[in-house]
Design a protein around this motif. Structure first.
Motif, mmCIF file in Angstrom:
data_model
loop_
_atom_site.group_PDB
_atom_site.id
_atom_site.type_symbol
_atom_site.label_atom_id
_atom_site.label_comp_id
_atom_site.label_asym_id
_atom_site.label_seq_id
_atom_site.Cartn_x
_atom_site.Cartn_y
_atom_site.Cartn_z
ATOM 1 N N ALA A 3 0.842 -1.191 0.000
ATOM 2 C CA ALA A 3 0.000 0.000 0.000
ATOM 3 C C ALA A 3 0.888 1.256 0.000
ATOM 4 C CB ALA A 3 -0.912 -0.009 1.220
ATOM 5 N N PHE A 4 1.974 1.205 0.779
ATOM 6 C CA PHE A 4 2.904 2.334 0.857
ATOM 7 C C PHE A 4 3.526 2.604 -0.512
ATOM 8 C CE2 PHE A 4 7.440 3.603 1.977
ATOM 9 C CZ PHE A 4 7.148 4.942 2.129
ATOM 10 N N ARG A 5 4.013 1.557 -1.167
ATOM 11 C CA ARG A 5 4.645 1.742 -2.490
ATOM 12 C C ARG A 5 3.642 2.250 -3.519
ATOM 13 N NH1 ARG A 5 7.632 -3.448 -1.614
ATOM 14 N NH2 ARG A 5 9.327 -2.753 -0.280
ATOM 15 N N GLY A 6 2.392 1.784 -3.406
ATOM 16 C CA GLY A 6 1.335 2.262 -4.300
ATOM 17 C C GLY A 6 1.152 3.767 -4.162
ATOM 18 N N ARG A 7 1.171 4.244 -2.902
ATOM 19 C CA ARG A 7 1.004 5.687 -2.676
ATOM 20 C C ARG A 7 2.198 6.467 -3.214
ATOM 21 N NH1 ARG A 7 -0.705 3.721 2.564
ATOM 22 N NH2 ARG A 7 -2.959 3.464 2.432
ATOM 23 N N LEU A 8 3.396 5.898 -3.087
ATOM 24 C CA LEU A 8 4.592 6.586 -3.598
ATOM 25 C C LEU A 8 4.497 6.790 -5.112
ATOM 26 C CD1 LEU A 8 7.579 4.909 -1.699
ATOM 27 C CD2 LEU A 8 6.490 7.095 -1.231
ATOM 28 N N ARG A 9 3.826 5.864 -5.789
ATOM 29 C CA ARG A 9 3.735 5.940 -7.257
ATOM 30 C C ARG A 9 2.531 6.768 -7.723
ATOM 31 N NH1 ARG A 9 4.484 0.173 -6.877
ATOM 32 N NH2 ARG A 9 6.697 -0.370 -7.053
ATOM 33 N N ASP A 10 1.671 7.159 -6.785
ATOM 34 C CA ASP A 10 0.430 7.862 -7.144
ATOM 35 C C ASP A 10 0.707 9.362 -7.337
ATOM 36 O OD1 ASP A 10 -2.024 9.035 -7.300
ATOM 37 O OD2 ASP A 10 -2.894 7.962 -5.577
ATOM 38 N N PRO A 11 0.610 9.871 -8.580
ATOM 39 C CA PRO A 11 0.934 11.278 -8.829
ATOM 40 C C PRO A 11 0.029 12.238 -8.038
ATOM 41 C CG PRO A 11 0.228 10.169 -10.878
ATOM 42 C CD PRO A 11 0.215 9.136 -9.800
ATOM 43 N N ALA A 12 -1.222 11.808 -7.791
ATOM 44 C CA ALA A 12 -2.147 12.688 -7.067
ATOM 45 C C ALA A 12 -1.694 12.923 -5.628
ATOM 46 C CB ALA A 12 -3.551 12.091 -7.084
#
Ligand SMILES: [Zn+2]
Length: 560
Positions: free
Chosen positions: A334-343
């Motif tokens: 979940a953390f890595r997903g957020r790091l990749r989320d431009p928003a």
């Protein structure tokens, strides 16, 4: 034994003990001492000034302290050396490393004879059957060690049978208990879940855990609120064992975090041990005095609060800790997903840049380890330096390291003056916050914090001898009797007849740390002999190969 002989010996012991117990204990013991340590400058651990004396050891116990004790099979000449109780590391990260290297060399060579593990809310269990299975496989593959425990009690029994150089006690981690019962999510527990968590803490303490630790800057432990922490800590009420906390914040919200830790103790009625006290970031350095005042006032108010401290101006943690805790909710993926989320980038980047600014600059962050060997080029390097060398933005570089496996960091954020102030304070206890590592083998990788190799000698060399921040006998008390009392090790931490024979002989004029931030894999110097449970694990600065360490249970009941 014949009845008459028994009576004569019993009478003799009672009679002479009444005359001069300390001096004569060795002389009247049924067995002659196995070892006599001669003519050392004996610091008994209580903070009293040293005396020149011999110390006799029989089996695993100290059996005599005094001048000119009778001879033994093994005699060690300690002229010119200080003799102290073995050091007790009240906040240690030595857990699984003992399975890899039972000799615990970086700690033994600091004079540490007892590790207090299970720190920062993270302990060896409780785990589910699945968690046990996956760890078992990982350890078998990586280290060829077979784990067969699922909780703190099982871990202690496992260590006891393993043959290790140091003694080990362990707290039970509130974060691990939460993860086990509730998973990784940010939500309050249901009443049933809370009940199960409290039951896990109670069971761990009954199985020998020496306190409850929390790590409130980590996930999922940090999702616990005050009520949850009070409920868990209440499982310790009446045992005398402490709630030890890596607090919710160590920089901009330090004072509120200390209040919270103290309130856990106040409402649960248990001692509070604040872990590795610090004020991170120059804009927070002024908080050292107010934070000490809050702790002193809590004590005046009836809360048994103390703190521990390690002797460095840099801390060490995971690189992901530069990010706010909400970003880490739900686990690694979940953390890595957020790091990749431009928003999410503006919010995340803003928070990280502010954190880095509070430390100084990107060069205040050193990469200590990377999980992926493909990122080995980053190890031991400062983020700012590395970014300009590679023509990359430092935030992008940080995100890249984290999304490609993650790693550890060393953050240069504290002031020398505050470290000295905390060490000198009567309520402080010395800790390393590090693990037993080695200069060779699987535990010699990366560029870990030098505290793993140098914390205790650094206090005795740099802060006591060179800077004269506190007297030697005081520093020793903070490494021995004080932590022993804190975690319920009633027969450790002092040199006196009847106490466990954990001892360290060192040269007070030469003891020093050698580990640096650039080259941490260096053992300390000036430690001559280290004895654990009556057996020498280090003799003339050489590993003897002995592994007499045991698992120790925290108990406030005095069995002597
Ligand atoms: Zn910590």
């Amino acid at each position: 034994m014949k009845r008459r002989t028994f009576l004569r010996e019993a009478g003799l012991v009672a009679g002479t003990a009444a005359l001069a117990p300390d001096v004569l204990w060795g002389a009247v013991a049924v067995r002659a001492p196995d070892v006599v340590l001669r003519d050392g400058l004996v610091f008994d651990g209580t903070g009293a000034p040293p005396v020149e004396a011999d110390v006799a050891v029989t089996g695993d116990r100290i059996t005599g302290v005094g001048p000119r004790l009778p001879g033994a099979a093994l005699e060690l000449d300690l002229r010119g050396l200080a003799l102290a109780p073995g050091f007790i590391d009240i906040h240690s990260h030595t857990d699984t490393v003992l399975l890899v290297e039972p000799g615990a060399p970086s700690k033994i060579r600091q004079g540490v004879t007892t590790e207090v593990a299970g720190a920062d809310g993270s302990s060896m269990g409780p785990w589910s059957e699945q968690e046990v299975a996956s760890r078992r496989e990982r350890f078998r593959d990586r280290y060829g060690v077979d784990l067969d425990f699922r909780d703190v009690g099982g871990f202690l029994r496992f260590i006891d049978g393993l043959g290790v150089a140091v003694n080990l006690a362990s707290m039970v981690g509130a974060g691990q208990v939460r993860a086990h019962v509730m998973g990784a999510d940010d939500r309050p527990p249901t009443p049933e879940e809370l009940e199960r968590m409290v039951a896990e803490v109670r069971r761990a303490v009954a199985d020998g855990a020496c306190g409850l630790s929390s790590g409130l800057e980590y996930t999922p432990g940090g999702f616990a609120d005050l009520d949850e922490l009070v409920a868990l800590a209440s499982a310790l009420t009446g045992t005398g064992l402490p709630y030890a906390s890596h607090m919710r914040n160590e920089d901009d919200h330090l004072l509120a975090a200390v209040e919270e830790a103290i309130n856990v103790g106040r409402f649960a009625g248990v001692p509070v041990q604040i872990s590795h006290l610090k004020a991170q970031g120059e804009r927070n350095w002024w908080k050292a005095e107010p934070v000490l005042r809050v702790i002193e006032e809590a004590r005046a108010d009836g809360v048994d609060a103390r703190f521990d401290v390690y002797p460095y101006i840099a801390y060490s943690t995971g690189l992901s800790n530069l990010f706010p805790i909400w970003a880490r909710d739900g686990g690694e993926d979940a953390f890595r997903g957020r790091l990749r989320d431009p928003a999410l980038r503006p919010r995340l980047e803003g928070a990280v840049r502010d954190k880095v600014r509070s430390l100084g600059s990107w060069d205040s962050v050193q990469v200590s380890s990377t999980d992926s060997d493909a990122l080995a080029w980053a190890r031991g390097r400062r983020l700012g330096e590395l970014a300009s060398e590679r023509g990359e933005d430092p935030y992008d570089l940080l995100v890249r390291i984290l999304t490609e496996g993650g790693g550890g960091m060393i953050g240069f954020g504290m002031s020398e003056e505050n470290v000295a102030r905390f060490l000198a304070h009567p309520l402080s206890i010395v800790c390393s916050d590090g693990s037993a590592l080695a200069t060779e083998g699987p535990l010699a990788t990366g560029t870990p914090h030098p505290r793993n190799f140098g914390a205790f000698p650094r206090v005795l060399g740099h802060y006591v001898r060179e800077k004269q921040v506190l007297p030697l006998e005081r520093a020793i008390e903070k490494m021995t009797a004080a932590p022993a009392q804190r975690v319920g090790l009633a027969d450790r931490g002092r040199i006196a007849p009847g106490m466990a024979a954990d001892l360290v002989a060192f040269d007070p004029d030469r003891i020093a740390d050698r580990a640096t931030y650039q080259e941490p894999h260096r053992y300390a110097v000036g430690i001559h002999h280290v004895m654990v449970n009556g057996r020498l694990v280090l003799r003339d600065a050489e590993d003897t190969g002995e592994r007499p360490g045991r698992a120790l249970h925290g108990s406030m009941i005095d069995h002597r």
